[in-house]
Scaffold this motif. Structure first.
Motif, PDB file in Angstrom:
ATOM      1  N   LEU A 144      -8.712 -20.111  -1.595  1.00 33.95           N
ATOM      2  CA  LEU A 144      -9.888 -20.778  -0.834  1.00 33.95           C
ATOM      3  C   LEU A 144      -9.435 -20.340   0.606  1.00 33.95           C
ATOM      4  N   SER A 145      -8.232 -20.212   0.991  1.00 33.30           N
ATOM      5  CA  SER A 145      -7.689 -20.015   2.472  1.00 33.30           C
ATOM      6  C   SER A 145      -7.956 -18.503   2.828  1.00 33.30           C
ATOM      7  N   GLY A 146      -8.187 -17.575   1.669  1.00 33.30           N
ATOM      8  CA  GLY A 146      -8.728 -16.299   2.025  1.00 33.30           C
ATOM      9  C   GLY A 146      -7.596 -15.283   1.911  1.00 33.30           C
ATOM     10  N   ALA A 147      -6.778 -15.560   1.011  1.00 36.06           N
ATOM     11  CA  ALA A 147      -5.636 -14.565   0.688  1.00 36.06           C
ATOM     12  C   ALA A 147      -6.020 -13.352   0.113  1.00 36.06           C
ATOM     13  N   ILE A 148      -6.979 -13.416  -0.910  1.00 33.38           N
ATOM     14  CA  ILE A 148      -7.540 -12.274  -1.500  1.00 33.38           C
ATOM     15  C   ILE A 148      -8.301 -11.414  -0.395  1.00 33.38           C
ATOM     16  N   GLY A 149      -9.108 -12.120   0.152  1.00 31.16           N
ATOM     17  CA  GLY A 149      -9.936 -11.450   1.251  1.00 31.16           C
ATOM     18  C   GLY A 149      -9.238 -10.553   2.392  1.00 31.16           C
ATOM     19  N   ALA A 150      -7.912 -11.256   2.794  1.00 28.56           N
ATOM     20  CA  ALA A 150      -7.356 -10.766   3.706  1.00 28.56           C
ATOM     21  C   ALA A 150      -6.256  -9.505   3.313  1.00 28.56           C
ATOM     22  N   ARG A 151      -6.222  -9.502   1.941  1.00 28.84           N
ATOM     23  CA  ARG A 151      -5.323  -8.527   1.439  1.00 28.84           C
ATOM     24  C   ARG A 151      -6.249  -7.329   1.247  1.00 28.84           C
ATOM     25  N   ALA A 152      -7.540  -7.476   0.740  1.00 31.07           N
ATOM     26  CA  ALA A 152      -8.629  -6.485   0.509  1.00 31.07           C
ATOM     27  C   ALA A 152      -9.012  -5.952   1.894  1.00 31.07           C
ATOM     28  N   GLU A 153      -9.185  -6.788   2.675  1.00 35.91           N
ATOM     29  CA  GLU A 153      -9.407  -6.093   4.084  1.00 35.91           C
ATOM     30  C   GLU A 153      -8.146  -5.409   4.709  1.00 35.91           C
ATOM     31  N   GLY A 154      -7.169  -5.635   4.421  1.00 37.05           N
ATOM     32  CA  GLY A 154      -5.963  -4.796   4.905  1.00 37.05           C
ATOM     33  C   GLY A 154      -6.058  -3.307   4.216  1.00 37.05           C
ATOM     34  N   TRP A 155      -6.196  -3.273   2.814  1.00 34.11           N
ATOM     35  CA  TRP A 155      -6.457  -2.136   1.989  1.00 34.11           C
ATOM     36  C   TRP A 155      -7.634  -1.379   2.496  1.00 34.11           C
ATOM     37  N   ARG A 156      -8.682  -2.135   2.713  1.00 39.83           N
ATOM     38  CA  ARG A 156      -9.914  -1.376   3.331  1.00 39.83           C
ATOM     39  C   ARG A 156      -9.710  -0.674   4.653  1.00 39.83           C
ATOM     40  N   ARG A 157      -9.283  -1.410   5.455  1.00 37.81           N
ATOM     41  CA  ARG A 157      -8.627  -0.793   6.908  1.00 37.81           C
ATOM     42  C   ARG A 157      -7.845   0.455   6.826  1.00 37.81           C
ATOM     43  N   GLN A 158      -6.873   0.583   5.852  1.00 36.13           N
ATOM     44  CA  GLN A 158      -6.214   1.842   5.732  1.00 36.13           C
ATOM     45  C   GLN A 158      -6.821   2.841   5.227  1.00 36.13           C
TER      46      GLN A 158
END
Length: 424
Positions: A144-158
């Motif tokens: 709920l705090s956004g851990a998955i979204g944060a990780r996915a966004e990191g992969w996406r940026r790379q």
């Protein structure tokens, strides 16, 4: 857009019940029942009046658009929690023009549509509401705090960086590119692939933590399985008898074991039998034991299990009250140690670094890997077509965007929100 309302707390008598409104007419609708609203985010006592009748005295809290759970104007009315009070206020709101009763999960769906939550956070919220144990609560809150979204966004940026480097070579195909981009692209793709594979491998364990584990108690007839289950449950959950074959069906007891949701299964005694009913019980016992996360084998001198014992299974003597060794549900000997062993083995399966908790998350990561693997192979082996690599990277990025609900998930939303209650 409609303004919606619903009871946001559980039905039934309680000290306090909260009715929530969300939408463009939320403020005006609340004013029609309680007069001028208090300052934003400041609870204030108001009388709830409809058609000259005082319905209740309640705390009113207003949340402005962009700073509320749904991202819209929101009103929360904290009423006295009697069913009569709640129903009278809901009836009054139903008579206000432009308002309608919310559908299941509609408040949360609006939060998704207004960018207040991504899809993984919506799933985390559903899991938090359903959490039964401390481990489930922690995991759900992490999502709920956004851990998955944060990780996915990191992969996406790379991957966006890698795609930009590849496409730069396409744009300058007729000119001299200042440097070879392949080393940097190779490093990026290798790193993302490694992390995605780790996520995929560990997500099934996280999903089991979310759903709860099954531990089957397996043994011969009269090995002490039902007595042990009763000791674990602290009650007579299973019928015990000196007559072999008493247990015919699988009996389940769900426990909170060090914050893990664990269902212990008492199964029929494993033996050859000509009794058709007992045989059905044995067949069912074998099937449930084969699919269980962990098995506890209660051994005796003449018992040769037909099931293959896995490396992680627990093997103990089942009647320590007679032999002095092992575990006994009758006296309690070894029961605490057995529970500690079960908890240790289940907790060891949950990777701390993995955040994905559902099959949907795993599928999105697998789609991303499916396109990244040929892209990396082409870059490493040389002689590649930049256009094809760039296309693979775009598809991988799209898979990660589906993970957080940006694309390709419209058909899933109905199923996801159907699990929510009306007030959420």
């Amino acid at each position: 857009m409609d303004t919606i309302f619903a009871l946001a707390t559980a039905r039934g008598k309680a000290g306090v019940a909260i009715v929530r409104l969300s939408g463009p007419a939320a403020f005006s609708a609340a004013e029609s029942l309680c007069g001028p609203l208090p300052e934003i985010r400041r609870a204030s006592l108001r009388r709830i009046v409809w058609k000259d009748e005082i319905l209740d005295e309640a705390l009113i809290t207003a949340f402005a658009s962009g700073a509320s759970f749904t991202g819209e104007q929101v009103i929360e009315i904290a009423l006295h929690g009697s069913q009569a009070v709640v129903q009278s206020v809901l009836r009054a709101l139903g008579e206000v023009e432009g308002l309608r009763l919310a559908e299941p999960g509609e408040f949360t769906r609006r939060a998704l549509e207004n960018g207040r939550l991504d899809l993984t956070q919506v799933e985390g919220l559903a899991d938090l509401i359903d959490a039964e144990t401390e481990s489930q609560r922690r995991q759900a809150f992490r999502v709920l705090s956004g851990a998955i979204g944060a990780r996915a966004e990191g992969w996406r940026r790379q991957l966006v960086r890698a795609a930009a480097l590849i496409e730069a070579t396409i744009d300058f195909a007729d000119e001299e590119v200042p440097e070879d981009v392949r080393p940097e692209v190779t490093g990026i793709l290798s790193s993302v692939l490694t992390e995605l594979r780790t996520e995929i491998q560990g997500s099934a364990a996280r999903e089991r933590l979310r759903e709860g584990y099954e531990v089957a108690i397996v043994g011969a007839p009269n090995a002490g399985k039902s007595t042990l289950l009763n000791a674990l449950a602290g009650r007579e959950a299973a019928l015990t008898s000196e007559i072999p074959g008493t247990t015919r069906d699988v009996i389940e007891v769900r426990l909170d074991l060090r914050g893990l949701a664990v269902t212990f299964l008492d199964t029929a005694g494993l033996r050859e039998t000509i009794d058709p009913v007992e045989k059905l019980g044995v067949d069912r016992a074998v099937k449930r034991a084969e699919s269980a996360d962990l098995r506890v084998f209660l051994m005796s001198d003449d018992f040769q299990p037909s099931l293959e014992i896995r490396d992680d299974d627990i093997v103990v003597n089942g009647k320590a009250d007679l032999t002095g060794v092992g575990v006994s549900g009758l006296t309690g000997q070894g029961v605490t140690e057995l529970l500690d062993t079960v908890a240790d083995r289940l907790q060891a399966r949950v990777p701390a670094s993995v955040v994905s908790t559902r099959q949907r998350h795993r599928n999105a990561c697998e789609r991303a890997v499916k396109f990244l693997e040929p892209a990396l192979s082409a870059v490493v082996n040389g002689g590649y077509h930049e256009e094809l690599v760039a296309a693979d990277l775009r598809q991988s990025i799209r898979a990660l965007e589906s993970l957080v609900g940006r694309v390709d998930v419209e058909d899933l939303l109905g199923e996801i929100f159907a699990s929510f209650c009306i007030g959420k």
